[in-house]
Design an enzyme around this catalytic site. Structure first.
Site, PDB file in Angstrom:
ATOM      1  CG  ASP A 180      -1.978   0.978   1.284  1.00 27.77           C
ATOM      2  OD1 ASP A 180      -2.972   0.768   0.558  1.00 27.77           O
ATOM      3  OD2 ASP A 180      -1.848   1.971   2.024  1.00 27.77           O
ATOM      4  CD  GLU A 231      -2.616   1.636  -3.307  1.00 33.26           C
ATOM      5  OE1 GLU A 231      -1.767   2.012  -2.483  1.00 33.26           O
ATOM      6  OE2 GLU A 231      -3.790   2.037  -3.297  1.00 33.26           O
TER       7      GLU A 231
END
Lengths: 695, 695
Positions: B421, B450
């Protein structure tokens, strides 16, 4: 070559493939070193330019000319960062440091321009750092405006400014500015007022001088070879010495011009404002298979032969054709050139006539065919039987030494430029070695590559060390292709190749020049003189000589194969001689025209009217802006509106106002707004060459 | 880092500038090594690609996927040359060698495709050589045709073939072929007939196996990191484990799903043909400043909080949320996934809730503000008070070890993919080190970045080691931008970044998806599944969930902040579940869809109808060609004529004929000529996914 000591490189491929058993190849060709891994660094600096071959070769720099360093610099998260481009002298000391600017916001492409000030092997690198002051400035400004965390942000500001002050020399005015700001911020008051102390211009100026640089990160160091100004900026005039003062006897036979008559010619060259006198080859010319007039296969008695068919019993590349004179005459020629502030260029064609001394002394330097004969030049099925090409692979060391010593001979006699004929037919490794040795031993000598060939070869010759290059200028005649080419030369290939613009040469007379009459000669002279820092004119241009040999794109009765007497007084009536003179004067007066990396294209409403400008950058001396507007059509008048890019001209402040421009060709002065109207008659004045007068 | 031993590098800039006295910066930051000079080589090889950061970092390769090596290769004069691309194994041994082809004649840009067959740190280089046989073949053919030097050329042929035969293994059939040719050429006859012996296919085949390579020249060696196939090709299914089997009591309170209910979910994931089960974070969730439903600042009692607000008294990143179960439950989940041939991806968000154990144990890992408080996440003036970001600069080593060991824990429990993330908010040097260590110790583990951020950061994360990357796919909806993006990913950034195409995620619901109804979900699934070797589906896609939270481009009632029970049986009625299942089956059956570097765009007459194809290259297994034709408009039917590029499809031989194509979606078969007509109804079948059947 180097063998890397790092662990990765020790895993060189082992010769396993059975095909590697190659009996005819040296066992250990040089293999470039594998790059060592390097970590990304705290504030990443990626894709630095200019970089050639992973940094193994040097980019081109010129004394006094700014060059751009670019890099992609960015970081994680929201905090601020900055980057500087740093120029390092040959001894490794730091010469210059400039803050880089993000020229492609969103892509974080940073640029800074640096200006080397001496010849030598320089280098540059990029530094980046976390910028805690700018981080605080941004956060505090946003939050205090929003009324959030006001005191906290002031306190954070006190912390960062205190730290910055400690980083400055004790007692400096900069440190004092920060100490004062901290005291004011601690004194209390409205948050916006306290913020004002922290972001005052005094504080920012101090931090511009002594930035607080956390997490300092370095790019690799990249090489830059810096050459003298003549490598970039020069005005060449080419002539065949034997044509100067040549005359015909009453029986029709010719008397050759000499180095003495060539010396007399220098005054005319100087009067036109040229700075380089370029002589086609002056060596003895072979008689075996000598070419006749207009490139015929058989010479008639009295035909002097091509000076590119080099070598006879009178000597080879290290000799002077007896018709031209002696080394003393040559020395006198050079001495007179020096008096006139002209430099001397010599044409070097590394090939031999069958009568060249090398053929007898070193038959192994040529290719022997299976029948025992020496191979002449061919492009099958075409044959060039007056020329033997050298075979550089037969005795690379012997040939290298002979050519190096021959060039050194001419350099020692005062030649400072070599125009190298067809370098793309000789091995690049030969040139790379030769140019490196000359760069060391004769750093003032400039090599011009005459390689009318494919782009990779043309650019590679520049990359391995040729100082400047002939190029595709003569064949770029349409507006759009000229615009693209000017930009490509200024910003894409500038680290590889310095251009020389020649409208014609003794080998080149394009259809445009054949058809366009005197106006074509004027238009192309203006474009060459203003579009490139180095331009060149081949003698006869003054007379607009534009008749081609049928089927060829070169002059009929070409002086490559015969004597050619000219009456240059006619150059006044064509108007070309005064034009050349004026163009060289304009070039000398305008430093912007002496630089390469400074072109801007301005759109016009006509596809025949080209407009571009050049201007000096910081560090290149006085501010100078030149705008060129040119009708490219040699036949009829065109008019256009121009969309001048004031920002690119550095005239942001003039938006909505007018500027004063002075036409250096016509000596007229105009007031121009941002969308001026022009009408240009190729039979009158095809162009404006405008100096912008900024009050 | 390395300090170069060569003489150039010894001239490092000396710290002279007074600003270099930087008290807050480590004294000796790492400086990448300066490249050593290397000569151009006899047959120049320039501008090799793929090369990242001058060869300091490795390009991306995948087991079984061909990748292109390019170089500009040329030479002086007229003689022939050849080039090969060479692939070297991690141990340095030669794995593969292919003859390169000039793909830009005139620019001498050569290309060869290589296929690595194992994971590891490979390398490649280019070799070039003078090709005397091809030189002779050209000259002899031209001259004998022109009746020039006929016997001489035959004799030269005898010489070169004799030399080539000596270069072949004694007694080989290849040597014999040449010896036979030489004998025939010596026997006499018509020159054209003698030439025929010298240029026979037997001779050429022998020389293709054992070329006569004079003047062998090497490029540098460049690194290539080869990863397992899963780094390139995978079909991901994302779900929140707490939503699986969650249900509401009669009092309105929710019962959380668990790792056990998530395990049960695997059968459904497998039935749809996915190969990766991706779990959003499974760690304990903080309560301080916990977010409520729909991202409200205050959680109501019973609100479970965001799984991205990691850490509570129950533990941090190395713990499992008590509601979800235990490590035993996790191990059972992984074991069941393995039974089903699914790999397990875990979502890693490197941030802490205020209740994370790290906050107490290592307050120094966070940023302390001047008021003594720990800084929460901000993007001034926005605040995210439920999250404390790590400050990687405060204790880089301590944080590195903690995160590495935490990831190793999950890898040891069978996680083979980490979905990271927001990696772009952490230092790149942290990732580069971590990914290098995992590549060595856990070579099977794949990291997905990401990073929905600017292109330099997105690409740099790939360049420093992330195996694959989310990207801008979700926002590319127009035909032209999709075409450009497919080509960019396949041929421009392929050495840096492997794409993952996700039509939606728990964070992303674009306007196109919000407005286009079920057809939009079908169209984007087809495009993602066929346009990229890795694609991913976020649970709920089956139900075409397309209601956004007002003002946001993400789902309303987002399961990030609440429990979400779904009735997946409705996925049959939308048609999306069967479509996903069919798409995964097509992907599994077609190796062309499992590769990246093989896209061709085919023009169509409609700006709503996209056509592209993919096909396997030599060395990638069986020949496979897939053509995708897709109506991008979710509202109405469009038709178009397609200009199929038969050459790019490898169907040169079919010009003027028809090919048989089988629609894998509709199970129909068509006969197509080079300009087929299509009509596609988004409410019926929005696309053809055609397998080309070559007889």
């Amino acid at each position: 070559m180097n063998t890397s000591s790092n662990s990765r490189s020790s895993r060189k491929p082992v010769a396993q493939d059975r095909r590697s058993v190659q009996k005819d190849t040296p066992a250990t060709p040089v293999r470039p070193q594998r790059a060592a891994f390097a970590p990304v660094g705290r504030i990443p600096i990626l894709n630095v330019s200019p970089v050639i071959e992973d940094g193994r070769w040097a980019a081109k720099g010129t004394v006094g000319e700014a060059f751009p360093v670019q890099a992609t610099v960015f970081r994680e998260g929201h905090d601020a960062w900055s980057a500087e481009a740093v120029l390092n002298r040959p001894d490794g000391s730091e010469a210059q440091r400039v803050r880089m600017v993000d020229i492609k916001p969103g892509l974080h492409r940073y640029e800074g321009w640096l200006v080397p000030d001496a010849v030598g092997e320089w280098s540059f690198h990029v530094e980046s750092w976390s910028d805690p002051y700018r981080t605080w400035e941004h956060d505090a400004t946003v939050k205090i405006e929003a009324g959030v965390d006001e005191q906290l942000m002031i306190d954070e500001g006190v912390r960062v400014l205190t730290r910055a002050a400690e980083n400055m020399p004790e007692g400096s005015s900069e440190a004092q500015a920060l100490t004062d700001a901290v005291a004011a911020m601690k004194a209390g008051g409205a948050p916006s007022s306290l913020l004002g102390h922290g972001i005052s211009s005094a504080v920012k100026d101090a931090l511009a001088t002594y930035p607080l640089r956390d997490m300092l990160t370095f790019s690799a160091e990249y090489p830059l070879n810096v050459d003298r100004e003549l490598a970039l900026y020069g005005s060449w005039y080419e002539f065949f010495p034997r044509s100067t003062g040549a005359y015909q006897n009453s029986d029709g036979s010719w008397v050759s011009g000499t180095l003495k008559t060539a010396t007399a010619e220098l005054d005319r060259v100087k009067a036109m404002g040229f700075t380089v006198a370029y002589l086609t080859p002056i060596h003895p010319i072979g008689t075996t298979n000598r070419k006749g007039r207009n490139n015929t296969l058989t010479a008639e008695p009295g035909d002097p032969g091509s000076p590119y068919g080099i070598g006879s019993e009178d000597g080879g590349h290290d000799a002077i054709h007896p018709d031209l004179g002696t080394f003393d005459d040559f020395d006198s020629f050079v001495a007179r050139a020096r008096e006139l502030d002209l430099e001397v260029a010599l044409d070097i064609a590394l090939q031999a006539s069958p009568d060249h001394p090398w053929v007898k002394e070193h038959p192994e330097w040529f290719t022997t065919r299976v029948d025992g004969s020496i191979a002449y030049a061919e492009n099958p099925p075409k044959k060039y039987q007056d020329i033997y090409p050298l075979n550089f692979d037969n005795d690379p060391e012997g040939i290298y030494v002979a050519i190096r010593d021959m060039l050194a001979l001419w350099a020692d006699h005062g030649v400072t430029l070599f125009r190298i004929d067809n370098p793309h037919t000789k091995p690049l490794e030969f040139w790379q070695r030769l140019l490196a040795e000359f760069r060391e031993k004769y750093p003032d000598v400039v090599f011009l590559a005459e390689a009318f060939t494919n782009p990779p070869m043309l650019q590679a010759l520049g990359a391995i060390g040729f100082h400047q290059s002939y190029n595709y200028f003569a064949w770029r005649n349409e507006k759009e292709e000229i615009e693209e080419y000017l930009l490509e030369l200024a910003y894409d290939s500038d680290h590889l190749v310095r251009p020389a613009f020649w409208p014609t040469t003794h080998d080149i007379l394009t259809p445009y020049m054949q058809r366009g009459g005197v106006p074509a000669f004027a238009i192309r002279a203006i474009l060459a003189a203003t579009g490139s820092p180095t331009w060149g004119i081949y003698s006869g241009y003054e007379l607009a000589e534009n008749i081609a040999r049928p089927g060829a794109e070169e002059q009929i009765d070409n002086e490559k194969y015969q004597y050619k007497a000219r009456d240059y007084s006619l150059g006044e009536s064509t108007g070309i001689t005064p034009l050349l003179t004026k163009l060289n004067a304009i070039r000398a007066a305008h430093p912007a025209l002496q630089k390469l990396r400074n072109v801007t294209i301005h759109p016009t409403t006509s596809d025949k009217i080209l407009c571009f400008s050049k201007r000096t950058r910081e560090g290149e001396g006085e501010q100078d802006i030149v705008i060129v507007v040119l009708n490219l059509d040699p036949f009829i008048t065109h008019d256009a509106l121009i969309d001048l890019n004031f920002a690119a001209l550095g005239l942001d402040g003039y938006a909505g106002r007018s500027i004063t421009v002075h036409d250096e060709l016509s000596d007229q002065t105009f007031e121009w707004d941002q969308r001026p109207f022009v009408r240009l008659d190729p039979h009158g004045s095809a162009a404006h060459v405008l100096s912008v007068r900024v009050s």
